[in-house]
Each structure stands twice: as structure tokens, then as C-alpha cells.
Design a protein around this motif. Sequence first.
Motif, PDB file in Angstrom:
ATOM      1  N   MET A 129     -58.494 -19.064  64.175  1.00 10.91           N
ATOM      2  CA  MET A 129     -58.429 -20.497  64.437  1.00 10.91           C
ATOM      3  C   MET A 129     -59.813 -21.111  64.605  1.00 10.91           C
ATOM      4  O   MET A 129     -60.031 -22.270  64.238  1.00 10.91           O
ATOM      5  CB  MET A 129     -57.577 -20.773  65.685  1.00 10.91           C
ATOM      6  N   TRP A 130     -60.760 -20.346  65.141  1.00  7.80           N
ATOM      7  CA  TRP A 130     -62.117 -20.890  65.269  1.00  7.80           C
ATOM      8  C   TRP A 130     -62.702 -21.234  63.910  1.00  7.80           C
ATOM      9  O   TRP A 130     -63.391 -22.254  63.757  1.00  7.80           O
ATOM     10  CB  TRP A 130     -63.013 -19.896  66.003  1.00  7.80           C
ATOM     11  N   LEU A 131     -62.400 -20.399  62.890  1.00 12.70           N
ATOM     12  CA  LEU A 131     -62.911 -20.663  61.551  1.00 12.70           C
ATOM     13  C   LEU A 131     -62.136 -21.814  60.891  1.00 12.70           C
ATOM     14  O   LEU A 131     -62.698 -22.573  60.102  1.00 12.70           O
ATOM     15  CB  LEU A 131     -62.820 -19.403  60.691  1.00 12.70           C
ATOM     16  N   LEU A 167     -57.662 -22.080  44.928  1.00 15.98           N
ATOM     17  CA  LEU A 167     -56.978 -20.827  45.275  1.00 15.98           C
ATOM     18  C   LEU A 167     -57.074 -20.486  46.761  1.00 15.98           C
ATOM     19  O   LEU A 167     -56.106 -19.964  47.332  1.00 15.98           O
ATOM     20  CB  LEU A 167     -57.512 -19.683  44.414  1.00 15.98           C
ATOM     21  N   PRO A 168     -58.202 -20.768  47.449  1.00 15.99           N
ATOM     22  CA  PRO A 168     -58.204 -20.548  48.902  1.00 15.99           C
ATOM     23  C   PRO A 168     -57.166 -21.405  49.629  1.00 15.99           C
ATOM     24  O   PRO A 168     -56.633 -20.987  50.666  1.00 15.99           O
ATOM     25  CB  PRO A 168     -59.628 -20.941  49.315  1.00 15.99           C
ATOM     26  N   VAL A 169     -56.887 -22.596  49.091  1.00 11.42           N
ATOM     27  CA  VAL A 169     -55.848 -23.441  49.683  1.00 11.42           C
ATOM     28  C   VAL A 169     -54.488 -22.769  49.523  1.00 11.42           C
ATOM     29  O   VAL A 169     -53.664 -22.760  50.453  1.00 11.42           O
ATOM     30  CB  VAL A 169     -55.852 -24.839  49.029  1.00 11.42           C
ATOM     31  N   SER A 189     -59.737 -11.046  52.602  1.00 11.67           N
ATOM     32  CA  SER A 189     -59.888 -11.496  51.215  1.00 11.67           C
ATOM     33  C   SER A 189     -61.142 -12.337  51.007  1.00 11.67           C
ATOM     34  O   SER A 189     -61.286 -12.980  49.975  1.00 11.67           O
ATOM     35  CB  SER A 189     -58.649 -12.323  50.799  1.00 11.67           C
ATOM     36  N   TRP A 190     -62.051 -12.297  51.975  1.00  8.68           N
ATOM     37  CA  TRP A 190     -63.228 -13.154  51.903  1.00  8.68           C
ATOM     38  C   TRP A 190     -64.025 -12.938  50.634  1.00  8.68           C
ATOM     39  O   TRP A 190     -64.640 -13.870  50.095  1.00  8.68           O
ATOM     40  CB  TRP A 190     -64.135 -12.885  53.102  1.00  8.68           C
ATOM     41  N   TRP A 191     -64.023 -11.740  50.084  1.00 10.59           N
ATOM     42  CA  TRP A 191     -64.922 -11.372  48.988  1.00 10.59           C
ATOM     43  C   TRP A 191     -64.627 -12.128  47.694  1.00 10.59           C
ATOM     44  O   TRP A 191     -65.513 -12.251  46.834  1.00 10.59           O
ATOM     45  CB  TRP A 191     -64.855  -9.864  48.742  1.00 10.59           C
ATOM     46  N   TRP A 192     -63.400 -12.623  47.517  1.00 12.62           N
ATOM     47  CA  TRP A 192     -63.124 -13.380  46.288  1.00 12.62           C
ATOM     48  C   TRP A 192     -62.844 -14.856  46.543  1.00 12.62           C
ATOM     49  O   TRP A 192     -62.787 -15.640  45.590  1.00 12.62           O
ATOM     50  CB  TRP A 192     -61.957 -12.752  45.527  1.00 12.62           C
ATOM     51  N   LEU A 193     -62.703 -15.263  47.795  1.00 13.58           N
ATOM     52  CA  LEU A 193     -62.369 -16.651  48.078  1.00 13.58           C
ATOM     53  C   LEU A 193     -63.559 -17.605  47.916  1.00 13.58           C
ATOM     54  O   LEU A 193     -63.385 -18.822  47.966  1.00 13.58           O
ATOM     55  CB  LEU A 193     -61.786 -16.764  49.490  1.00 13.58           C
ATOM     56  N   PHE A 231     -61.186 -22.260  54.868  1.00 16.21           N
ATOM     57  CA  PHE A 231     -59.770 -22.319  55.261  1.00 16.21           C
ATOM     58  C   PHE A 231     -59.035 -21.070  54.766  1.00 16.21           C
ATOM     59  O   PHE A 231     -58.224 -20.485  55.499  1.00 16.21           O
ATOM     60  CB  PHE A 231     -59.104 -23.564  54.669  1.00 16.21           C
ATOM     61  N   GLY A 232     -59.310 -20.668  53.527  1.00 23.27           N
ATOM     62  CA  GLY A 232     -58.653 -19.483  52.991  1.00 23.27           C
ATOM     63  C   GLY A 232     -59.039 -18.224  53.741  1.00 23.27           C
ATOM     64  O   GLY A 232     -58.186 -17.375  54.027  1.00 23.27           O
ATOM     65  N   ILE A 233     -60.321 -18.093  54.058  1.00 21.76           N
ATOM     66  CA  ILE A 233     -60.785 -16.913  54.787  1.00 21.76           C
ATOM     67  C   ILE A 233     -60.196 -16.878  56.190  1.00 21.76           C
ATOM     68  O   ILE A 233     -59.857 -15.803  56.708  1.00 21.76           O
ATOM     69  CB  ILE A 233     -62.326 -16.899  54.838  1.00 21.76           C
TER      70      ILE A 233
END
Length: 302
Positions: free
Chosen positions: A177-179, A163-165, A248-252, A240-242
Motif C-alpha cells: 500500500m505504501w507503493l 499492462l501494469p494497470v 513481477s517488477w522486472w517486466w512491468l 501501481f502494477g508493482i
Amino acid sequence: MSKGRALSKGRALMVIAVAYLIAVGVAAAWLVAGPSTGRLWLDTLIADVLATAVVFVFSRAYRNSSFYDAYWSVIPPLLFLYWWWQGPVGWDGPGALRCWLLAVVIGYWAVRLTGNWVYGFGGLHHEDWRYPILRGGAGRFEFLADLFGIHLFPTLQVFVGLLPVYVAVTRPVDGWMWLTWMACAVGVAAVSLELAADRQMRRFVAACRPGAVMEAGLWAWSRHPNYLGEVGFWLSLALFGIAAAPNSWWWLFVGVAVMVAMFLGASIPMMEKRSLERRPDYQGVIDRVPRLLPRPPRRAAR
């Protein structure tokens, strides 16, 4: 005697390839001609489940649930490419670099894992030792254990991990971009760790005496460096998703948590129970080497 007993490894691989082609064809037919839900992720989830059902039919026909084994690494690249193709990012717009880096990580992972499976595949006479245990433990419900426990549950687990993809390839923004670069580095390092662990274990198995235990190289730092690398891969997908959707970090991280729970709660305990039964010296490895997270090797007590 099951239908796959007399097949050579090459012919058995062809049978499995045909099964997967049919499965992907059924999924593609659903996506093209089936009713749309209006949600790309849900359409592909339904297609994924239908493809899994096709693989399950082959597993039952050949009385071998290992028909499913390579599905874990074959389907994620296809889902990723379809989401990218159908999404708004495109090949060179905002967010495209993130998608290209994702392609590197997922492609590297899929080639490594599928190649490792092909290398160890002995033919349709061989089935993963865990599957008979799972089916046998279900008694008269072995059909349901095979369908849900061995086939459908892993499909849903991988889908959640991906799902993060989906988020990363459907957000037409550059994001952090750094992340993104950090996620790529984590993913490549994780798959490289798995690749190195595979090679070390193959060399050990080829030269070891019966009952010997592996406690060298990466395996002296962690009892399961291959699983550690696998966790690292799924963690990289979450990053990648974050990077694409920081809010949305909390569910990824849910997909990573599910993978860790599987390894710590099922895969590792089953592997170690079997190792203790077959290799009396393995208890010493448990005493000296950490289960997953690495630390410098300890010397054996004299």
C-alpha cells in the motif's frame, strides 16, 4: 479537397466523436459476441486493434490521420474500467483502494490530455505536421506507414504501457500500500506538471513575436516538460502494477521504457529539428536547457 475542409471545428469534433463511438461499438461487439481467447488481456487487445482499424478507415476517408490523435487518451480509461469490471477485485474487496486511486490518476490524465487536444484542434483541415512526413518518407508504402506507423503501432505501445494497470486491477490483494500511495502521488504530480506546462506554453504563444523561443517557467528547467510529465504518468502506472505484484517488477517497466524510447528517439528529435528550422534562436535553448530531466536554469552567455 478532402471531405473535412469545409467543416467547422464543432462539426469536425462531432464527426470524430461518431468515429470513436463506432470504433468502441465494434470493440464492444467483439467482446460480447466474438470468440473468447480465455485471456482477458488478449480479448481486449483484439478489441483495441479492431477499434483502431475503424479509426483508420475514417482517417483514410477524410484524408487526415489526426483522426487518431485523441485515441491515445480516450481508450485507456475504457480498458481500465473494463478490466476492473471483469476482474476479481470488485468495488470494495482487497485491492479495491488501489483501483480507485488508479481511477483518479487515469481519469485526471485522460481529461487533461483530451482537453488539451480539443483546445488545439483546428478542424479537419488541420493534420499533425509529423504525419505527412512519415507517409511521405514511406513513398509507395505510405498506406502501410499510415496503418502501422501512425495507427497500429501507437495502439500497441499504449497497450503495453497499460499492462501494469491490467496487473493492478486483476490482483485481489492489497499488496504494497505504501507503493500504491506513492504511485498515485507520482501520477498526479506528473499530470499536474503537464497541465502547468500546457498553460505556460499557451500564454507564451498568445503573446510572442514570430520566431520567438520559449525559455521561461517550467520550460527554463526542461526543453520538454510536457514529455517529462508524460513519462512520469506511465511510470506511475508501472508502480501501481508493482504494488500489486512485487515479484513481477522486472517486466512491468517495459511500457515506461517504450515511452522513453519514443520520446528520446522520435518525438523530441522531430520537434527540435522543426524548431531549429523555424526559430533560429532555438539553438541557444538547446545549449542552455536540458532535453528532458530538469535542472536549474542557466543564464544566456553574453
